[in-house]
Design a protein around this motif. Structure first.
Motif, PDB file in Angstrom:
ATOM      1  N   GLN A  52       0.835  -1.202   0.000  1.00  0.00           N
ATOM      2  CA  GLN A  52       0.000   0.000   0.000  1.00  0.00           C
ATOM      3  C   GLN A  52       0.874   1.257   0.000  1.00  0.00           C
ATOM      4  O   GLN A  52       0.622   2.212  -0.741  1.00  0.00           O
ATOM      5  N   LEU A  53       1.937   1.239   0.809  1.00  0.00           N
ATOM      6  CA  LEU A  53       2.844   2.378   0.846  1.00  0.00           C
ATOM      7  C   LEU A  53       3.602   2.521  -0.480  1.00  0.00           C
ATOM      8  O   LEU A  53       3.831   3.635  -0.962  1.00  0.00           O
ATOM      9  N   ARG A  94       7.483   7.102  10.883  1.00  0.00           N
ATOM     10  CA  ARG A  94       6.167   7.739  10.887  1.00  0.00           C
ATOM     11  C   ARG A  94       5.233   7.086   9.873  1.00  0.00           C
ATOM     12  O   ARG A  94       4.024   6.970  10.089  1.00  0.00           O
ATOM     13  N   ASP A  95       5.813   6.651   8.741  1.00  0.00           N
ATOM     14  CA  ASP A  95       5.013   6.025   7.682  1.00  0.00           C
ATOM     15  C   ASP A  95       4.800   4.534   7.906  1.00  0.00           C
ATOM     16  O   ASP A  95       4.203   3.852   7.059  1.00  0.00           O
ATOM     17  N   GLY A  96       5.295   4.004   9.018  1.00  0.00           N
ATOM     18  CA  GLY A  96       5.054   2.606   9.330  1.00  0.00           C
ATOM     19  C   GLY A  96       6.091   1.647   8.797  1.00  0.00           C
ATOM     20  O   GLY A  96       5.842   0.437   8.698  1.00  0.00           O
ATOM     21  N   LEU A  97       7.283   2.156   8.457  1.00  0.00           N
ATOM     22  CA  LEU A  97       8.325   1.290   7.904  1.00  0.00           C
ATOM     23  C   LEU A  97       9.303   0.788   8.957  1.00  0.00           C
ATOM     24  O   LEU A  97      10.293   0.122   8.628  1.00  0.00           O
ATOM     25  N   GLY A  98       9.035   1.107  10.200  1.00  0.00           N
ATOM     26  CA  GLY A  98       9.868   0.571  11.278  1.00  0.00           C
ATOM     27  C   GLY A  98      11.284   1.111  11.260  1.00  0.00           C
ATOM     28  O   GLY A  98      11.549   2.215  10.792  1.00  0.00           O
ATOM     29  N   ARG A  99      12.231   0.301  11.777  1.00  0.00           N
ATOM     30  CA  ARG A  99      13.609   0.762  11.921  1.00  0.00           C
ATOM     31  C   ARG A  99      14.464   0.553  10.679  1.00  0.00           C
ATOM     32  O   ARG A  99      15.521   1.174  10.548  1.00  0.00           O
ATOM     33  N   SER A 152       4.372   5.618  -5.421  1.00  0.00           N
ATOM     34  CA  SER A 152       4.311   5.655  -6.882  1.00  0.00           C
ATOM     35  C   SER A 152       3.465   6.835  -7.351  1.00  0.00           C
ATOM     36  O   SER A 152       3.842   7.567  -8.271  1.00  0.00           O
ATOM     37  N   ARG A 153       2.334   7.025  -6.711  1.00  0.00           N
ATOM     38  CA  ARG A 153       1.466   8.155  -7.068  1.00  0.00           C
ATOM     39  C   ARG A 153       2.143   9.488  -6.751  1.00  0.00           C
ATOM     40  O   ARG A 153       2.040  10.450  -7.517  1.00  0.00           O
ATOM     41  N   GLU A 154       2.850   9.527  -5.622  1.00  0.00           N
ATOM     42  CA  GLU A 154       3.512  10.764  -5.217  1.00  0.00           C
ATOM     43  C   GLU A 154       4.618  11.159  -6.198  1.00  0.00           C
ATOM     44  O   GLU A 154       4.753  12.329  -6.551  1.00  0.00           O
ATOM     45  N   ILE A 155       5.420  10.178  -6.636  1.00  0.00           N
ATOM     46  CA  ILE A 155       6.522  10.511  -7.538  1.00  0.00           C
ATOM     47  C   ILE A 155       5.984  10.884  -8.915  1.00  0.00           C
ATOM     48  O   ILE A 155       6.527  11.756  -9.599  1.00  0.00           O
ATOM     49  N   ALA A 156       4.870  10.265  -9.325  1.00  0.00           N
ATOM     50  CA  ALA A 156       4.242  10.640 -10.592  1.00  0.00           C
ATOM     51  C   ALA A 156       3.722  12.070 -10.514  1.00  0.00           C
ATOM     52  O   ALA A 156       3.867  12.857 -11.466  1.00  0.00           O
ATOM     53  N   ALA A 157       3.112  12.424  -9.368  1.00  0.00           N
ATOM     54  CA  ALA A 157       2.610  13.784  -9.180  1.00  0.00           C
ATOM     55  C   ALA A 157       3.759  14.792  -9.142  1.00  0.00           C
ATOM     56  O   ALA A 157       3.645  15.909  -9.646  1.00  0.00           O
ATOM     57  N   TYR A 158       4.884  14.374  -8.559  1.00  0.00           N
ATOM     58  CA  TYR A 158       6.063  15.249  -8.506  1.00  0.00           C
ATOM     59  C   TYR A 158       6.545  15.589  -9.914  1.00  0.00           C
ATOM     60  O   TYR A 158       6.784  16.750 -10.241  1.00  0.00           O
ATOM     61  N   GLY A 183      12.805  -0.435   7.267  1.00  0.00           N
ATOM     62  CA  GLY A 183      12.055  -0.451   6.010  1.00  0.00           C
ATOM     63  C   GLY A 183      12.291   0.796   5.183  1.00  0.00           C
ATOM     64  O   GLY A 183      12.611   1.865   5.699  1.00  0.00           O
ATOM     65  N   GLU A 184      12.127   0.674   3.868  1.00  0.00           N
ATOM     66  CA  GLU A 184      12.310   1.826   2.985  1.00  0.00           C
ATOM     67  C   GLU A 184      11.602   1.607   1.655  1.00  0.00           C
ATOM     68  O   GLU A 184      11.278   0.474   1.282  1.00  0.00           O
ATOM     69  N   THR A 185      11.346   2.705   0.965  1.00  0.00           N
ATOM     70  CA  THR A 185      10.892   2.629  -0.426  1.00  0.00           C
ATOM     71  C   THR A 185      11.923   3.388  -1.264  1.00  0.00           C
ATOM     72  O   THR A 185      12.474   4.386  -0.818  1.00  0.00           O
TER      73      THR A 185
END
Length: 281
Positions: A1-2, A244-249, A7-13, A251-253
């Motif tokens: 989901q994140l 803050r986004d729920g990726l823990g210690r 993906s939507r955010e980078i497309a909007a950027y 996690g990353e995108t």
């Protein structure tokens, strides 16, 4: 989901960047600047060089550009490949590029005060383009004429006055995007390039946003925006808000290209550079 959200955010950027480029090229200021700088650059081809212009340029490339390029790329660099090849390029770099000594911020607001028409145009247009770069976070704004010459650069680096259709720029993504822009059938066309190691940025991986400058009478040049990686990294890291986004210690995108190489920075590199070198490099 994140991942889908990013993906939507980078497309909007990128859509926002495209809109900014289109608005700028539709501006009468940009269209007039393209015409005016092209004419002034042509005049400089036959204007006598300032005193010790060649010496100032040689010193810049041997003591500033060469060492910084070697530092940025991690290998020995032949600075002579990038030295000016025309009278106009030498003139501009002697008065703007060399005195800035590699400080792009200093060059951004520099006024040489010489009597050339180019410097008069720079005093008129530079505040407009400098403000644009800072507001939208670009690393540079350049105007290229219809022959491929960089007739204006906000940050006035080693590519000021260079021709992208000649060595050593002819094989760059910037040159390819320029050729595509000159063949465009609409001034609304916006061309994005992938990252490439760009020598005038001291080897930093650089993506470009390129679009034709024109009106009803035709294409008068090309606008090239040097896109900063900071904006892309900010989107992909959530402004470094992983937990803050729920990726823990850990996690990353991140963004990856078709060659399976990353186009955005790793969380590990930001938080633990030594650990990144040990685990990855």
């Amino acid at each position: 989901q994140l991942r889908e959200s990013r993906s939507r955010e980078i497309a909007a950027y990128y859509e926002g960047i495209s809109d900014a480029a289109t608005v700028l090229t539709h501006s009468s200021a940009t269209i007039n600047a393209a015409k005016d700088f092209a004419g002034a650059f042509g005049e400089l081809q036959k204007t006598p060089l300032p005193p010790n212009a060649m010496g100032a340029v040689d010193t810049f490339y041997s003591t500033v550009f060469g060492p910084e390029l070697a530092k940025g790329t991690g290998q020995q660099a032949d600075a002579a490949l990038y030295k000016p090849t025309s009278n106009a390029q030498t003139y501009l770099q002697a008065l703007y590029t060399a005195p800035a000594k590699g400080d792009f911020e200093a060059a951004l607001n520099m006024q040489a005060g010489d009597p050339s028409e180019w410097s008069k145009l720079n005093a008129r247009y530079n505040p407009f383009f400098a403000d644009f770069t800072q507001r939208f976070g670009f690393d540079d704004v350049m105007i290229l004429d219809t022959t491929g010459a960089v007739v204006y650069s906000a940050f006035k680096g080693a590519d000021l006055g260079a021709n992208v259709l000649a060595a050593p720029y002819i094989t760059t993504n910037l040159a390819d995007a320029y050729r595509r822009a000159m063949r465009a059938t609409s001034v609304d066309e916006v061309i994005f390039t992938d990252y490439e190691d760009y020598a005038p940025a001291y080897g930093r991986p650089t993506p470009w946003v390129v679009t034709p400058i024109g009106d009803a009478t035709g294409i008068h040049g090309v606008l090239a925006l040097q896109l900063s990686s900071d904006g892309i990294n900010s989107v992909m890291t959530g402004d470094r808000g992983w937990e803050r986004d729920g990726l823990g210690r850990t996690g990353e995108t991140y963004l990856a290209g078709p060659d399976r190489l990353m186009r955005s920075v790793s969380r590990l590199l930001l938080e633990d550079p030594e650990g990144f070198v040990k685990a990855v490099v």
